[in-house]
Design an enzyme around this catalytic site. Structure first.
Site, PDB file in Angstrom:
ATOM      1  N   ASN A 127      18.440   7.094  12.912  1.00  0.00           N
ATOM      2  CA  ASN A 127      18.635   6.002  11.950  1.00  0.00           C
ATOM      3  C   ASN A 127      18.360   4.656  12.606  1.00  0.00           C
ATOM      4  O   ASN A 127      18.707   4.419  13.765  1.00  0.00           O
ATOM      5  CB  ASN A 127      20.031   6.053  11.305  1.00  0.00           C
ATOM      6  CG  ASN A 127      21.181   6.068  12.279  1.00  0.00           C
ATOM      7  OD1 ASN A 127      21.061   6.562  13.398  1.00  0.00           O
ATOM      8  ND2 ASN A 127      22.310   5.547  11.878  1.00  0.00           N
ATOM      9  N   GLU A 184      18.898   0.765  11.867  1.00  0.00           N
ATOM     10  CA  GLU A 184      19.595  -0.178  10.992  1.00  0.00           C
ATOM     11  C   GLU A 184      19.003  -1.584  11.111  1.00  0.00           C
ATOM     12  O   GLU A 184      18.165  -1.857  11.980  1.00  0.00           O
ATOM     13  CB  GLU A 184      21.094  -0.154  11.321  1.00  0.00           C
ATOM     14  CG  GLU A 184      21.685   1.221  11.033  1.00  0.00           C
ATOM     15  CD  GLU A 184      23.192   1.301  11.204  1.00  0.00           C
ATOM     16  OE1 GLU A 184      23.808   0.368  11.764  1.00  0.00           O
ATOM     17  OE2 GLU A 184      23.754   2.324  10.753  1.00  0.00           O
ATOM     18  N   ASN A 185      19.449  -2.444  10.212  1.00  0.00           N
ATOM     19  CA  ASN A 185      18.914  -3.801  10.148  1.00  0.00           C
ATOM     20  C   ASN A 185      20.013  -4.745   9.684  1.00  0.00           C
ATOM     21  O   ASN A 185      20.863  -4.342   8.885  1.00  0.00           O
ATOM     22  CB  ASN A 185      17.737  -3.821   9.145  1.00  0.00           C
ATOM     23  CG  ASN A 185      16.928  -5.080   9.243  1.00  0.00           C
ATOM     24  OD1 ASN A 185      17.327  -6.141   8.766  1.00  0.00           O
ATOM     25  ND2 ASN A 185      15.782  -4.973   9.893  1.00  0.00           N
ATOM     26  N   ALA A 186      19.968  -5.982  10.170  1.00  0.00           N
ATOM     27  CA  ALA A 186      20.964  -6.980   9.775  1.00  0.00           C
ATOM     28  C   ALA A 186      20.954  -7.166   8.255  1.00  0.00           C
ATOM     29  O   ALA A 186      21.995  -7.434   7.646  1.00  0.00           O
ATOM     30  CB  ALA A 186      20.687  -8.308  10.480  1.00  0.00           C
ATOM     31  N   TYR A 196      21.056  -5.063   5.608  1.00  0.00           N
ATOM     32  CA  TYR A 196      21.419  -3.638   5.561  1.00  0.00           C
ATOM     33  C   TYR A 196      20.443  -2.707   4.835  1.00  0.00           C
ATOM     34  O   TYR A 196      20.070  -1.671   5.377  1.00  0.00           O
ATOM     35  CB  TYR A 196      22.824  -3.456   4.973  1.00  0.00           C
ATOM     36  CG  TYR A 196      23.955  -3.892   5.882  1.00  0.00           C
ATOM     37  CD1 TYR A 196      23.720  -4.551   7.086  1.00  0.00           C
ATOM     38  CD2 TYR A 196      25.273  -3.637   5.528  1.00  0.00           C
ATOM     39  CE1 TYR A 196      24.762  -4.956   7.901  1.00  0.00           C
ATOM     40  CE2 TYR A 196      26.323  -4.044   6.336  1.00  0.00           C
ATOM     41  CZ  TYR A 196      26.054  -4.701   7.526  1.00  0.00           C
ATOM     42  OH  TYR A 196      27.088  -5.092   8.323  1.00  0.00           O
ATOM     43  N   CYS A 229      17.323   5.895   7.174  1.00  0.00           N
ATOM     44  CA  CYS A 229      18.047   7.081   7.666  1.00  0.00           C
ATOM     45  C   CYS A 229      17.185   7.847   8.673  1.00  0.00           C
ATOM     46  O   CYS A 229      15.946   7.791   8.635  1.00  0.00           O
ATOM     47  CB  CYS A 229      18.379   8.013   6.516  1.00  0.00           C
ATOM     48  SG  CYS A 229      19.601   7.375   5.369  1.00  0.00           S
ATOM     49  N   GLU A 271      16.609  11.111   8.910  1.00  0.00           N
ATOM     50  CA  GLU A 271      15.748  12.176   8.394  1.00  0.00           C
ATOM     51  C   GLU A 271      14.508  11.625   7.708  1.00  0.00           C
ATOM     52  O   GLU A 271      13.435  12.221   7.775  1.00  0.00           O
ATOM     53  CB  GLU A 271      16.520  13.145   7.486  1.00  0.00           C
ATOM     54  CG  GLU A 271      17.227  12.541   6.302  1.00  0.00           C
ATOM     55  CD  GLU A 271      18.631  12.057   6.630  1.00  0.00           C
ATOM     56  OE1 GLU A 271      18.815  11.386   7.667  1.00  0.00           O
ATOM     57  OE2 GLU A 271      19.549  12.309   5.814  1.00  0.00           O
ATOM     58  N   CYS A 310      21.495  11.710   2.305  1.00  0.00           N
ATOM     59  CA  CYS A 310      21.805  10.869   1.143  1.00  0.00           C
ATOM     60  C   CYS A 310      20.826  11.185   0.010  1.00  0.00           C
ATOM     61  O   CYS A 310      19.840  11.908   0.196  1.00  0.00           O
ATOM     62  CB  CYS A 310      21.748   9.390   1.527  1.00  0.00           C
ATOM     63  SG  CYS A 310      20.064   8.754   1.720  1.00  0.00           S
ATOM     64  N   CYS A 352      17.116  10.404   0.656  1.00  0.00           N
ATOM     65  CA  CYS A 352      16.521  11.358   1.612  1.00  0.00           C
ATOM     66  C   CYS A 352      16.269  12.701   0.950  1.00  0.00           C
ATOM     67  O   CYS A 352      15.263  13.357   1.220  1.00  0.00           O
ATOM     68  CB  CYS A 352      17.417  11.523   2.833  1.00  0.00           C
ATOM     69  SG  CYS A 352      17.386  10.079   3.901  1.00  0.00           S
TER      70      CYS A 352
HETATM   71  N1  THU Z   1      22.472   7.938   7.720  1.00  0.00           N
HETATM   72  C1  THU Z   1      21.433   8.734   8.094  1.00  0.00           C
HETATM   73  O1  THU Z   1      20.638   8.371   8.967  1.00  0.00           O
HETATM   74  N2  THU Z   1      21.300   9.931   7.500  1.00  0.00           N
HETATM   75  C2  THU Z   1      22.172  10.455   6.598  1.00  0.00           C
HETATM   76  O2  THU Z   1      21.975  11.561   6.133  1.00  0.00           O
HETATM   77  C3  THU Z   1      23.343   9.687   6.205  1.00  0.00           C
HETATM   78  C4  THU Z   1      23.421   8.289   6.693  1.00  0.00           C
HETATM   79  C5  THU Z   1      22.642   6.651   8.411  1.00  0.00           C
HETATM   80  C6  THU Z   1      22.344   5.431   7.598  1.00  0.00           C
HETATM   81  C7  THU Z   1      23.147   4.397   8.345  1.00  0.00           C
HETATM   82  O3  THU Z   1      22.384   3.919   9.444  1.00  0.00           O
HETATM   83  C8  THU Z   1      24.343   5.152   8.902  1.00  0.00           C
HETATM   84  O4  THU Z   1      23.986   6.519   8.835  1.00  0.00           O
HETATM   85  C9  THU Z   1      25.624   4.919   8.157  1.00  0.00           C
HETATM   86  O5  THU Z   1      25.460   5.119   6.813  1.00  0.00           O
END
Ligand code: THU
Length: 162
Positions: free
Chosen positions: A61, A63-65, A67, A72, A74, A112, A115
């Site tokens: 995963n 992330e970014n400031a 959001y 994700c 996957e 999620c 995904c």
């Molecule tokens: N996240 C994933 O990378 N995959 C998932 O299946 C669920 C959530 C990440 C997104 C975010 O960076 C962090 O988990 C918290 O939600």
């Protein structure tokens, strides 16, 4: 009135029951957690795809400031696999999460909604279900295709002209 019942089958395997290929993809996903960029949630997610050309492509995963701009693990893995090897089929996909205290989550890290939709499209491209592996403390959940988690998914067959 008619009732349509949808049943989902999920096998829960011990590590000792995994095949060599399943073990490799699980290990690759676990090690991908170390490459997560998650300074906001502190939840490190790793994913790994096994392709029919033998390659294992990993993602984590990012992330970014701002959001919603993050991605994700996957989806990172699936999109990278498809952009690197557009003609390869994704056979297996493992997703695993690690908490801020650097231990693997007790529960599975289920993909999620967005995904699930992307995995469905990957299945559509390859014409076959993708085996999904979700490790947990209880065992490794093994799902034969994303329809287990996304029944009635929206695919190309809905938009193409007949
Ligand atoms: N996240 C994933 O990378 N995959 C998932 O299946 C669920 C959530 C990440 C997104 C975010 O960076 C962090 O988990 C918290 O939600």
């Amino acid at each position: 009135m008619k009732t349509l019942e949808i049943a989902a089958k999920i096998h829960i395997l011990d590590e000792s029951e995994l095949t060599f290929e399943q073990k490799n993809v699980v290990e690759a996903a676990k090690s991908a957690t170390s490459r997560s960029y998650s300074p906001y949630s502190h939840y490190k997610v790793g994913a790994a795809c096994l392709l029919d050309n033998g390659e294992i492509i990993t993602g984590s995963n990012q992330e970014n400031a701002a959001y919603p701009s993050g991605l994700c693990a996957e989806r990172t893995a699936v999109f990278y696999a498809q952009s690197r090897y557009p003609d390869a089929r994704i056979l297996k996909l493992c997703i695993v999460g690690k908490t801020a205290s650097d231990v693997f989550s007790r529960e599975v890290c289920a993909p999620c909604g967005a995904c699930r939709q992307v995995i469905l499209e990957a299945e559509y491209r390859s014409g076959a279900p993708i085996e999904i592996l979700l490790p947990s403390q209880e065992g490794i959940y093994v799902l034969n295709g994303i329809s287990t988690l996304l029944p009635f998914g929206f695919t190309y067959k809905e938009v193409k002209e007949t």
